[in-house]
Design a protein around this motif. Sequence first.
Motif, PDB file in Angstrom:
ATOM      1  N   GLU A  77       0.724  -1.113   0.122  1.00 56.84           N
ATOM      2  CA  GLU A  77       0.125  -0.104  -0.031  1.00 56.84           C
ATOM      3  C   GLU A  77       1.057   1.118  -0.089  1.00 56.84           C
ATOM      4  N   GLU A 109       0.258   4.236  -2.469  1.00 53.40           N
ATOM      5  CA  GLU A 109       0.141   5.632  -2.127  1.00 53.40           C
ATOM      6  C   GLU A 109       1.152   6.511  -2.849  1.00 53.40           C
ATOM      7  N   GLY A 128      -0.081   9.311  -5.558  1.00 56.46           N
ATOM      8  CA  GLY A 128       0.138  10.554  -4.919  1.00 56.46           C
ATOM      9  C   GLY A 128       1.141  11.540  -5.650  1.00 56.46           C
ATOM     10  N   HIS A 138      -6.613   4.317  -3.764  1.00 59.94           N
ATOM     11  CA  HIS A 138      -5.721   5.847  -3.603  1.00 59.94           C
ATOM     12  C   HIS A 138      -5.866   6.311  -4.943  1.00 59.94           C
TER      13      HIS A 138
END
Length: 221
Positions: free
Chosen positions: A43, A47, A51, A103
């Motif tokens: 994860e 992310e 991101g 995400h």
Amino acid sequence: MESALIIGDSGGIGGALGRELRGRGTAVTGLSRSEHALDVTDEASVEAALGALDGPFDLIFVATGALEIGGAEPEKALRDLTPTALMNQVALNALGPALVLKHAQRLLPRRERAVFAALSARVGSIGDNRLGGWYSYRAAKAALNQLMHGAAIELARSHRHLCVACLHPGTVQTAFTEKYLDRHPSVPADEAAKRLANVLENLTPEHTGGFYDYAMREIPW
């Protein structure tokens, strides 16, 4: 579609779909394990990779997955089932796409049509299972279908123009399926990409939560 994000664009289907979409005038961004160290089972990796991107994307397509992990081939019988093989399949083929969607929500437009699609497989259909075997892979794809279906229900409340769908590309001639091509009719990756692109162009919010093949025929759960 004006902009697309392909997760797993260095693979056979992901790469072919990227070429097909670019040929149709779509701006394509790609992320992969080999080129960007993206691990969809981690994860923190997901992310960080998502991101770093700016949206929105009209299409997010998850093309990651594997039929064999760590040398474990699809099981021919229940006696071949191992905890490690099953959990590895679930992590990559089910959890991975779900983490991407978790995400990627901020990268999807809320007021315009958008599609989030993940590669599934007909063998993940419980209703269509007439041969048995392949326990880990089948279970992982069935889990993927459930995760995407549930997410489609939730996201319909915040993204009214979004379609979340699972797609079966058929048997495609890639390194992924090389050892199994003699068992099923198959198509080159570029042909599979054209068929998938046609489906993606025709998906609407009314199709959200569905499971479709390369001809946009619905597949039973």
